[in-house]
Design an enzyme around this catalytic site. Structure first.
Site, PDB file in Angstrom:
ATOM      1  CG  ASN A  10      -8.867  -1.701  11.893  1.00  0.00           C
ATOM      2  OD1 ASN A  10      -7.975  -2.393  11.416  1.00  0.00           O
ATOM      3  ND2 ASN A  10      -9.251  -0.565  11.327  1.00  0.00           N
ATOM      4  CD  GLU A  61      -8.747   0.873   7.696  1.00  0.00           C
ATOM      5  OE1 GLU A  61      -8.571  -0.134   8.411  1.00  0.00           O
ATOM      6  OE2 GLU A  61      -8.218   1.974   7.955  1.00  0.00           O
ATOM      7  CG  ASP A  80      -0.322  -0.541   2.474  1.00  0.00           C
ATOM      8  OD1 ASP A  80       0.914  -0.495   2.592  1.00  0.00           O
ATOM      9  OD2 ASP A  80      -1.061  -1.024   3.345  1.00  0.00           O
ATOM     10  CG  HIS A 123      -5.925  -2.414   8.731  1.00  0.00           C
ATOM     11  ND1 HIS A 123      -6.024  -1.086   9.097  1.00  0.00           N
ATOM     12  CD2 HIS A 123      -4.606  -2.718   8.912  1.00  0.00           C
ATOM     13  CE1 HIS A 123      -4.843  -0.637   9.465  1.00  0.00           C
ATOM     14  NE2 HIS A 123      -3.972  -1.595   9.365  1.00  0.00           N
TER      15      HIS A 123
HETATM   16  C1  F6R Z   1       1.320  -1.560   6.117  1.00  0.00           C
HETATM   17  C2  F6R Z   1       0.065  -2.256   6.224  1.00  0.00           C
HETATM   18  C3  F6R Z   1      -0.743  -2.293   7.468  1.00  0.00           C
HETATM   19  C4  F6R Z   1       0.082  -2.636   8.706  1.00  0.00           C
HETATM   20  C5  F6R Z   1      -0.797  -2.605   9.951  1.00  0.00           C
HETATM   21  C6  F6R Z   1      -0.016  -2.876  11.207  1.00  0.00           C
HETATM   22  O1  F6R Z   1       1.863  -1.685   4.818  1.00  0.00           O
HETATM   23  O2  F6R Z   1      -0.329  -2.788   5.244  1.00  0.00           O
HETATM   24  O3  F6R Z   1      -1.773  -3.236   7.316  1.00  0.00           O
HETATM   25  O4  F6R Z   1       0.647  -3.905   8.555  1.00  0.00           O
HETATM   26  O5  F6R Z   1      -1.418  -1.360  10.061  1.00  0.00           O
HETATM   27  O6  F6R Z   1       0.888  -1.832  11.406  1.00  0.00           O
HETATM   28  P1  F6R Z   1       1.987  -1.889  12.560  1.00  0.00           P
HETATM   29  O7  F6R Z   1       2.929  -2.963  12.175  1.00  0.00           O
HETATM   30  O8  F6R Z   1       2.605  -0.531  12.538  1.00  0.00           O
HETATM   31  O9  F6R Z   1       1.257  -2.194  13.825  1.00  0.00           O
END
Ligand code: F6R
Length: 261
Positions: free
Chosen positions: A135, A142, A67, A137
């Site tokens: 959450n 989301e 992303d 995702h």
């Molecule tokens: C990032 C991504 C997100 C993260 C998720 C967890 O490229 O795709 O899904 O993996 O938000 O983020 P952290 O590791 O910062 O808790």
């Protein structure tokens, strides 16, 4: 889905790196799907270490990130392109031309399609690394995202914007839109590794591993994938009901691997 519960966040990173190493040993031109955020930083540290010790070369590897924020140029310090260069690509022998991050500046209608084509042209993703949001995702899919979604623009939830606020300076523009691989895109990876550490992820891990398949927890879609390994530390595993079973399976798998070696 295989669930591996390790002693520490460091072990999560080491085991994640071992999966990458094993793949690259067999296929030096593998296509990796990569994630940003705090979780994979230690894994990238391990991948850099393997390179510095001359144990692996990434010169033929291609990579596709999950992303990117809409509206941030690749040189912006909060962009995911910048993140990847800084945490991994600048420290290994990967050819930057073979590293792909969705373009947060392209016209929304075209951006997703172009990215999907690029993944298909590379032959698909061999190993997709994922973190998980509190959450549930994956990527920036989301809750309520279609389980068959493709790469597209998504509006971030207020909770995700708040969680990622820590990376932005006060008063700095923080995007509320992102371009992300879809859940359908992610599920096409040949193998998936989801890493999660810390108490804050325990609820999401519980739902994704043992909860119902539901768009309310996008990561639960991984239950549909036939080659997913979830590597977590004790804290992220805290709410799992079948911990003892996962540990038993891990021991048996290890024994079988040793016997077949
Ligand atoms: C990032 C991504 C997100 C993260 C998720 C967890 O490229 O795709 O899904 O993996 O938000 O983020 P952290 O590791 O910062 O808790």
């Amino acid at each position: 889905m295989q669930v591996v519960i390790t002693q520490s966040a460091e072990q999560v990173a080491k085991l994640g790196a071992k999966h990458c190493y094993d793949l690259i040993n067999v296929n030096p031109a593998a296509v990796l799907g990569l994630a940003t955020g705090s979780t994979p930083v230690a894994l990238y540290g391990q991948l850099i270490d393997l390179y510095r010790r001359n144990l692996v070369s990434y010169c033929l590897i291609k990579s596709f990130n999950l992303d990117e924020y809409v509206g941030l140029v690749p040189t912006h310090p909060q962009s995911y392109r910048y993140f990847m260069n800084h945490h991994l690509f600048n420290h290994i022998d990967i050819n930057l031309k073979n590293t792909f991050v969705p373009d947060g500046m392209t016209a929304p209608a075209q951006a997703g399609e172009q990215y999907e084509k690029a993944i298909a042209n590379a032959g698909g993703i061999d190993l997709q690394i994922l973190g998980v949001g509190r959450n549930g995702h994956i990527g920036f899919n989301e809750p309520s995202s279609s389980l068959s979604s493709r790469t597209r623009i998504k509006t971030l939830t207020a909770a995700t914007v708040k969680d990622n606020n820590r990376f932005f300076a006060t008063d700095e523009f923080q995007p509320e839109l992102a371009i992300t691989m879809g859940i359908g895109t992610i599920l096409e990876a040949k193998k998936i590794l989801l890493l999660a550490t810390g108490k804050a992820k325990a609820k999401a891990v519980k739902h994704l591993v043992e909860g119902s398949l539901s768009a309310s927890c996008p990561a639960s879609a991984l239950q549909l994938h036939n080659n997913t390994t979830v590597i977590i530390d004790q804290e992220a595993a805290e709410l799992l009901e079948h911990k003892e079973y996962y540990k038993q399976v891990a021991i048996t798998t290890e024994q079988m691997a040793t016997e077949n070696a």
